[in-house]
Design a protein around this motif. Sequence first.
Motif, mmCIF file in Angstrom:
data_model
loop_
_atom_site.group_PDB
_atom_site.id
_atom_site.type_symbol
_atom_site.label_atom_id
_atom_site.label_comp_id
_atom_site.label_asym_id
_atom_site.label_seq_id
_atom_site.Cartn_x
_atom_site.Cartn_y
_atom_site.Cartn_z
ATOM 1 N N ARG A 167 0.871 -1.103 0.026
ATOM 2 C CA ARG A 167 0.016 0.111 0.011
ATOM 3 C C ARG A 167 0.775 1.227 -0.073
ATOM 4 N NH1 ARG A 167 -5.758 -0.567 2.633
ATOM 5 N NH2 ARG A 167 -6.239 1.790 2.670
ATOM 6 N N PHE A 168 0.584 2.214 -0.838
ATOM 7 C CA PHE A 168 1.183 3.669 -0.806
ATOM 8 C C PHE A 168 0.427 4.691 -0.167
ATOM 9 C CE2 PHE A 168 3.489 1.388 -4.573
ATOM 10 C CZ PHE A 168 4.737 1.211 -3.706
ATOM 11 N N PHE A 169 0.962 5.506 0.315
ATOM 12 C CA PHE A 169 0.339 6.669 0.757
ATOM 13 C C PHE A 169 1.218 7.799 0.383
ATOM 14 C CE2 PHE A 169 -1.218 3.902 3.657
ATOM 15 C CZ PHE A 169 -2.388 4.088 4.178
ATOM 16 N N PRO A 170 1.114 8.260 -0.887
ATOM 17 C CA PRO A 170 2.332 9.272 -1.551
ATOM 18 C C PRO A 170 2.035 10.507 -0.819
ATOM 19 C CG PRO A 170 1.423 8.000 -3.220
ATOM 20 C CD PRO A 170 0.323 7.708 -1.960
ATOM 21 N N ASP A 171 0.846 10.970 -0.721
ATOM 22 C CA ASP A 171 0.835 12.460 -0.160
ATOM 23 C C ASP A 171 1.191 12.530 1.122
ATOM 24 O OD1 ASP A 171 0.175 13.372 -2.692
ATOM 25 O OD2 ASP A 171 -2.107 13.900 -2.350
#
Lengths: 249, 248
Positions: B102-106
């Motif tokens: 899972r990515f949370f870029p912001d």
Amino acid sequence: MIDSHAHLGKWFNFYYDGGDFLSMVKIMDRIGMESAWISALISIGPDYELGNEMVFEAIKAFPDRFKGYVTLSPYFADKMEEELNKRISQGFIGIKLHPGTHLYPIDGVNYLYAYKYANEHRLPILIHTWGEHDIRAIIEVAKSYQNAIFLMGHSGGDLRSMLLAVELARDVNNVYLDLTGSAMYNGIIEYYVDRIGSERILFGTDFPFIDPRPSIGWVKSSRISEEDKLNILQGNARRILKSILAGHF
Amino acid sequence: MREYFDFNVMIGKPTIVPLNNWLDVDRLNEEMGGFNIKKALVYHSYSRDYDAHFGNEKLIEEIKDCLNLYVTWVLLPLDIFPIDTFDELLEEFRKNNIKAVRFFPDLHNFLLEEEVIGDLLSFLEELKVPILISPNNTGWKDIYSILRNHPNIRLVLIDLTYRQSSYIFPLLKRYENIYVELSGYITFLGIETLYKRFGGEKMLFGSNLPYKNPGSTIYYIEKANIPEEVKDCIAYKNADRLIQEVDL
């Protein structure tokens, strides 16, 4: 089930299939929704008159399935009396205001006639609320017009405002909390019932702006009693409707 | 009662807990039991709200005895992640049976640009590891951009909103491995529309626990006007297949 906060038609900046009253009745049949209290989406956008006419067409086609809100625009305050008299005589059951799309404050002077009318005729008035300022404003207005029933649309919308809404509404008996909203926060229904009881909580879905089924699942799966669920899903709306038809609350 | 596989669950205490909405493993299993959710793909709140790798390790420790729970690691670009070579990362994936990322870029302050994350996406693409991203934690242009460069990644769009069909449809039309997690995609007749246009294989059940009640999405699926066997796919089979196909 009675959906006390529903719409009709399309919205300008996102897509969904259907939205006409036939598509609405079809899904209502599928999920066992008895009736929906509607305002047209074009009414809270550029043309309240056209929207009210669309609602009237829906009511004429399915009088048992739709009840109408008369939507008013603060930018045509001088037309409110005429529109209200016309639509209420056609069987509309209440008033809808959308200070969010109209960018006009709930306590602004151009809404005063609507409040006086609802107060005089003991009508429900559904007002979109979003944020703490709207919550505080509707509570103050409701205190001034105690014969009208104020349906606090979305109960403030964001979670922080929803938590405030129940505290401020507790002692203002002509205010109902409306569950309509896309977020459907886990635990807020239980919190509301605990703080204020289930008799001043109304079920709404915004449908067809969003799909009604997730909201129904949310209420049905909440950790409250069956009696409380019944109050929320239909009993409270039925009581309000009965009062309107009897001419008093 | 239909069986469900939940693709969107968080355990652990998050920073913001206004309604005491957080789950440990016991409470999660209790919730899952109430809705006949047989399996779940889980990430840890600490991975999101504190430190990705610390939370990932915490997750592995907390769910080690739960065969019904699958590990989702929150990843960062390897330049800023403690495991900074692909050999080591593969070893960790194998050791911990990691089935999704899972990515949370912001939130975690990085760009979904090729220079930042291109190699990592190629690595995940090769292993067929589902990548969970919310477009609300990056931007739709970023989603489009990574797919242009990595057209075969298994991308699961999570925490969507009802206003996003215009962004979702072109991706489903063009790319083979795009999936829509349904907990936030509550557009009017959304399930029926996706089924009619793209079939039933691209939808996944997700609850978004602890933030949402699973009964919400379950009712949406159960009352959808689609064949029962398609509901089985959305509820469980599509997710199970995605997990089985991870090639470590």
